[in-house]
Write an enzyme that holds these catalytic residues in place. Structure first.
Site, PDB file in Angstrom:
ATOM      1  N   SER B 330       5.111  89.867  51.850  1.00 50.58           N
ATOM      2  CA  SER B 330       5.875  89.066  50.881  1.00 50.58           C
ATOM      3  C   SER B 330       7.242  89.659  50.545  1.00 50.58           C
ATOM      4  O   SER B 330       8.043  89.000  49.884  1.00 50.58           O
ATOM      5  CB  SER B 330       5.061  88.927  49.594  1.00 50.58           C
ATOM      6  OG  SER B 330       3.795  88.386  49.897  1.00 50.58           O
ATOM      7  N   ASP B 354       0.473  73.436  44.671  1.00 45.02           N
ATOM      8  CA  ASP B 354      -0.273  74.420  45.472  1.00 45.02           C
ATOM      9  C   ASP B 354      -1.741  74.364  45.110  1.00 45.02           C
ATOM     10  O   ASP B 354      -2.140  74.799  44.023  1.00 45.02           O
ATOM     11  CB  ASP B 354       0.279  75.819  45.211  1.00 45.02           C
ATOM     12  CG  ASP B 354      -0.608  76.896  45.811  1.00 45.02           C
ATOM     13  OD1 ASP B 354      -1.372  76.588  46.756  1.00 45.02           O
ATOM     14  OD2 ASP B 354      -0.530  78.056  45.340  1.00 45.02           O
ATOM     15  N   HIS B 375      -1.536  78.046  42.726  1.00 44.58           N
ATOM     16  CA  HIS B 375      -0.608  78.268  41.630  1.00 44.58           C
ATOM     17  C   HIS B 375      -0.235  76.983  40.907  1.00 44.58           C
ATOM     18  O   HIS B 375       0.614  77.003  40.029  1.00 44.58           O
ATOM     19  CB  HIS B 375       0.678  78.910  42.151  1.00 44.58           C
ATOM     20  CG  HIS B 375       0.473  80.318  42.639  1.00 44.58           C
ATOM     21  ND1 HIS B 375       0.093  80.602  43.932  1.00 44.58           N
ATOM     22  CD2 HIS B 375       0.582  81.517  42.005  1.00 44.58           C
ATOM     23  CE1 HIS B 375      -0.002  81.907  44.088  1.00 44.58           C
ATOM     24  NE2 HIS B 375       0.275  82.500  42.923  1.00 44.58           N
TER      25      HIS B 375
END
Lengths: 381, 643
Positions: B330, B354, B375
């Site tokens: 990430s 999401d 999320h």
């Protein structure tokens, strides 16, 4: 007992006096003596440099020269017939001593060459034979008709090779060859026929390789191998000869100057003050120095030959010629070996190399030459 | 014996004798001429050859090695220095019985098998006779004294002092400085003649790290001394002398304090830290742990020590910062986000839902988010702050690998950063061309989706991550990491120009929120900070462990854990440091790698009292385009850079 006429001279006051020159009274030969002294003085100068400026070495050499000159002076007083009379006896004693060396001699560097005599100290009988052999062969021919018959040639060869073999057994091949050469020169001067000479050369050529394989000791074979190819072991056996050639070659025509020879001064040259002293001379005085030395040597040899030519009986003639020729052989062998022409055999450069009984022997032989020259009978026709 | 009675004919005899005498005289003359000829040949024809031989005998040209330049950090702290090493040497030719002498020495100073083996090798190889051979180095004062007392029993033995490289900080700078070790015959073979001449007195050669890269500056120019020696090698006088020119002292941009902070913060964990000042490309810290003791290598590392390093599962000799290839995970999301923004496939307002996974139309395969339940509604900022994978799957798929690749190489992902160290790894920024060439396979959508969260084929070094972060912190201005304080190396790519430059600011603020908002994945890092920083954490999956290695089960389990990563910069308004941290098997980027990065930043940005005090950048010389650009070539091909 002198048969020489007094020489007439005048002193400063104009009075005529009669005086015998000192040299004549002492039975010395001035030209020979001058040449010898010149060689010795030059030799001392080279020695001083070769020994790294050791005055001590020079003085000891000078003392040895003095002793030699004394022997020379003594021998010059004796008439040649004395040598002739004593030759067989000295020769015989020499043979016995050589045999003793082999039986009870003192060992040094792997060879038995010395004889320790009580009271006299160590002494090399081979040195005696350098004079005794030519004298003996000359004695042998002195009463015989010349050119010698085959039987007499054979007899003389026995006289020559008996001591030669004994010396070679010590083993000291170098000296053996020199002594044989001294005797053979007498034979040659006595008129050995050319046919026999040719035959001898032929035998030598055939025998040399056989000698190499069957007679020579290992260290002698190494010397021959090294001579044939010094670069095979440049740090070991080949070192001496490579360094001496380098010294001579780097000297050039004019040399590097007295005491400026780097090869000897920096210890690259082994034996620089004994057998290899010629390399020092060549390095420091160049080709010119060598030519000067050779010139003086040739004066000595020429004078020796002249003496033998003037000698009045066979014995003196043969002996004088043989001693002179032997002297030249020394020079030739030493120069040849130091300059890489011949294998290394321990032969010193006459009157220049440091030390050894050889100086005394050498000067003794010149004493005999002077005796031969100064004891001539003058026959007025 | 009866003698035949013959009368001697004296005249005949004398004639015969005179004839023979003539022959003898002729023989003497001929042989004398032979001698004269021989001497003339030696002294005239061969004179120059023998003069050379004679001079070679006596004149020894000794090369004098130049003192190697010192290496300091930016504040003048000594990092590499030369100090005398006392070596016992033995001139074997002076020793009558070598074994006896060696045995005697052995009773005085300990000799290892390595020592004896090296000694034997040098004794039997080609050398000048009488030249002393080193037997043992690193003599202690006590050993020197013991040898001195027994000197008379040890013919040919002597103790000499020679300068030897010493690294006072040992492990701390091992992977940045590298080390020098003995110049080998192979090194010389790879040099030009002029270089060989310059190294004729040198015993050491920069092998790795800065020592290797700046060998040409540190080495200096050889000096010469002509001496006269005798046959036993004793020096009698100096004939001529040309002193050596010492090598340049090299000041590095590294900061001892920052380096120490990075090293200590990593602790005993395996990992790497690279800190760069984005303003001038200065490398402030360059750490790879575990390190090694470079001093062991200088005079020749022992078999035992070398085996210990070789067999260590933690690979202390491996330069993780420079050559370790790890999936960035990430940590590259901010750069990828910028790529999507610039291409117009997303903007700051756009949101997606999401559900915890992403799937392609008509394909049941689910690409999972790290958060199983998703999320919810996510925009770009939330995607960065909470590291939402699904947002980036979606964005990356619509961006496509070609645009992703072209944008990311601008951050030197998949390309050498151009740091002044050799053998830098390029990592990998995958592309269609790459996959066809390397894997002989077409590019799939799934590859794009994996790449958009920094996984799949994408591999970066910690150094590349630090450089990419520095470029981002610089608003796209290129950064060439440079260890030498007085060199400026030109960038290989132009600055990154965004269609909307405001995106730099917004992305940096998103990264600030990663650490400063209470939902951020890196919030542990900013605790009690005196300044604002930006960061992005990441974890990288471990694919496999080395097949040839044997681990026990516990160790194996530990080594299968994810690598923890973080990239960060500070202060946000005017960045003066960019840090990349990688902790092998550290699992959590934010909580494990983050505090390490914080320690490094504090060391750089805070003064002794803990107040913010940003140091000034270095005054580097302007770019010279003619500068050599050593690529990742073999160690020797760049030797031509020497003056």
């Amino acid at each position: 007992m002198s048969q020489v006429d007094p020489v007439r001279t005048t002193d400063n006051g104009g009075h005529a006096i009669f005086r015998t020159p000192v040299a004549t009274r002492l039975h010395l030969d001035p030209p020979l003596l001058a040449a010898l002294l010149l060689t010795m003085l030059g030799g001392l100068a080279v020695l001083y440099s070769a020994s790294g400026g050791s005055l001590d070495t020079v003085i000891r050499q000078a003392i040895r020269f003095g002793g030699g000159l004394l022997v020379m002076l003594v021998l010059a007083q004796l008439p040649p017939r004395t040598f002739r009379f004593w030759a067989p006896l000295v020769y015989g004693v020499g043979l016995v001593l050589l045999a003793l060396v082999i039986l009870v001699g003192t060992e040094a560097k792997g060879a038995q060459r010395w004889l320790s005599l009580p009271g006299i100290g160590r002494f090399q009988p081979a040195e005696l034979m350098k004079l005794a052999v030519p004298a003996m062969v000359a004695w042998f021919f002195s009463d015989r008709t010349l050119p010698p018959s085959k039987r007499n040639v054979l007899g003389s060869l026995v006289l020559i090779f008996l001591p030669t073999v004994l010396i070679a057994m010590q083993p000291d091949l170098g000296t053996a060859i020199l002594i044989a050469a001294a005797g053979l020169v007498v034979l040659f001067m006595a008129g050995l026929s050319w046919r026999l000479i040719g035959l001898a050369v032929l035998v030598l050529v055939v025998a040399a390789p056989l000698m190499y394989f069957f007679v020579l000791h290992d260290y002698q074979r190494t010397r021959v191998d090294t001579f044939l190819n010094p670069e095979a072991d440049p740090r070991g056996a080949g070192w001496n000869i490579i360094q001496s050639k380098t010294a001579i070659g780097s000297g050039g025509i004019g040399g590097k100057g007295w005491q400026d020879g780097t090869q000897s001064r920096l210890d690259f040259l082994p034996e620089s003050h004994t057998d290899f002293i010629l390399a020092v001379l060549g390095e420091e005085f160049g080709l010119i120095g060598f030519l000067l030395l050779l010139a003086v040597y040739l004066v000595i040899i020429g004078r020796g030959f002249f003496i033998s030519w003037q000698a009045q009986e066979t014995f003196s003639r043969l002996l004088a010629a043989a001693l002179t020729m032997t002297f030249f052989i020394y020079v030739f062998v030493n120069v040849g070996m130091v300059s890489g022409l011949l294998p290394v055999v321990g032969v010193p450069l006459p009157l220049v190399s440091y030390g050894g009984t050889s100086i005394v022997t050498l000067l003794a032989s010149f004493g005999m030459l002077m005796s031969i020259h100064t004891h001539r009978r003058f026959i007025n026709f | 014996m009866r003698q035949p009675l013959t009368l001697k004919d004296h005249h005949h005899e004398h004639r015969l004798f005179s004839l023979r005498l003539l022959v003898a005289v002729a023989l003497v003359l001929v042989l004398s001429l032979v001698l004269v000829g021989r001497m003339a040949w030696l002294q005239i024809a061969q004179h120059s050859r023998f003069t050379t031989l004679s001079d070679n005998n006596r004149v020894l040209t000794q090369a004098m090695s130049p003192p190697r330049g010192l290496i300091t950090d930016r504040n003048g702290e000594i990092l590499a220095v030369n100090r005398p090493d006392f070596t016992l040497e033995l001139a074997v030719e002076q020793s009558a019985d070598l074994n006896e002498t060696l045995n005697r020495i052995r009773q005085l100073v300990p000799l290892t098998d390595d020592d004896l083996e090296r000694f034997e090798r040098r004794r039997t190889s080609a050398r000048r006779p009488w030249e002393p051979i080193p037997l043992r180095g690193r003599l202690t004062e006590e050993e020197i004294a013991r040898i001195a007392v027994h000197q008379h029993e040890l013919p040919g033995a002597r103790v000499t002092a020679s300068p030897v490289r010493y690294y006072p900080h040992s492990h701390l700078f091992s992977h940045a400085l590298g080390y020098v070790n003995r110049l080998s015959a192979e090194d010389l073979d790879n040099m030009t003649l002029a270089e060989q001449r310059n190294y004729s007195g040198t015993h050491y050669y920069g092998r790795t790290g800065v020592e290797r890269y700046y060998e040409h500056r540190l080495h200096g120019q050889v000096g010469y001394r002509q001496v006269e020696t005798n046959a036993r090698g004793r020096i009698l006088r100096v004939l001529e002398e040309q002193p050596p020119i010492p090598g340049d002292d090299l000041r590095l941009s590294l900061d001892l304090k920052v380096q120490q902070a990075a090293y200590d913060a990593l602790g005993e964990r395996r990992g790497a830290v690279v800190a760069i000042d984005p303003r001038d490309g200065s490398v402030l810290a360059f750490v790879s742990r575990p390190g090694f003791d470079p001093n062991l290598f200088v005079t020749g590392i022992s078999h035992k020590d070398y085996a210990r390093y070789q067999q260590d599962h933690d690979h202390p000799l491996f330069n993780r910062a420079l050559q370790g290839r790890y999936p960035p995970g990430s940590t590259v999301k901010p750069m990828l986000g910028l790529a999507g923004l610039d291409a117009g496939v997303t903007n700051w307002e756009r949101t997606i839902y999401d559900p915890g996974y992403f799937s392609l139309e008509g394909n049941p395969h689910r690409y999972r988010d790290w958060k199983r339940w998703g999320h919810g509604q996510v925009d770009m900022e939330k995607a960065v702050v909470q590291s939402c994978d699904t947002y980036f799957y979606d964005m990356g798929f619509r961006l496509g690998i070609d645009r992703m690749h072209d944008f990311m190489v601008g951050f030197s992902i998949g390309e050498a950063t151009g740091i002044d160290l050799l053998n830098e790894s390029e990592g990998n920024m995958p592309s269609r061309e790459w996959k066809r060439a390397a894997r002989n396979a077409p590019w799939f959508h799934g590859d794009t989706i994996n790449t958009s969260i920094g996984q799949g084929f994408m591999l970066t070094t910690p150094l590349q991550l630090a450089v990419a972060t520095a470029i981002l912190a610089n608003d796209g201005h290129q950064v060439v990491p440079t260890l030498a304080a007085d060199e400026t190396h030109p960038p290989r790519r132009p600055d990154i120009a965004l269609k909307d430059p405001r995106n730099w600011e917004r992305m940096k603020h998103a990264m600030e929120a990663v650490v400063h908002s209470n939902r951020g994945t890196g919030r542990v890092m900013a605790k009690d900070a005196r300044y604002h920083m930006g960061a992005k954490s990441g974890t990288a999956q471990v694919f496999s462990v080395g097949q040839e290695e044997t681990y026990n089960e516990e160790e194996l389990a530990e080594r299968m854990l994810d690598h923890a990563l973080i990239v960060s910069f500070a202060p946000v308004e005017n960045p003066a440091i960019a840090v990349a941290v990688m902790v092998e098997n550290g699992r959590h980027g934010g909580s494990v790698a983050g505090p390490v990065a914080r320690q490094v930043m504090d060391a750089w940005l805070l003064d002794q009292d803990g107040n913010l005090n940003v140091p000034e950048p270095l005054a580097r010389p302007p770019i010279q385009n003619a500068l050599p650009t050593p690529a990742n070539t073999t160690a020797h091909s760049t030797r031509t850079a020497a003056p």
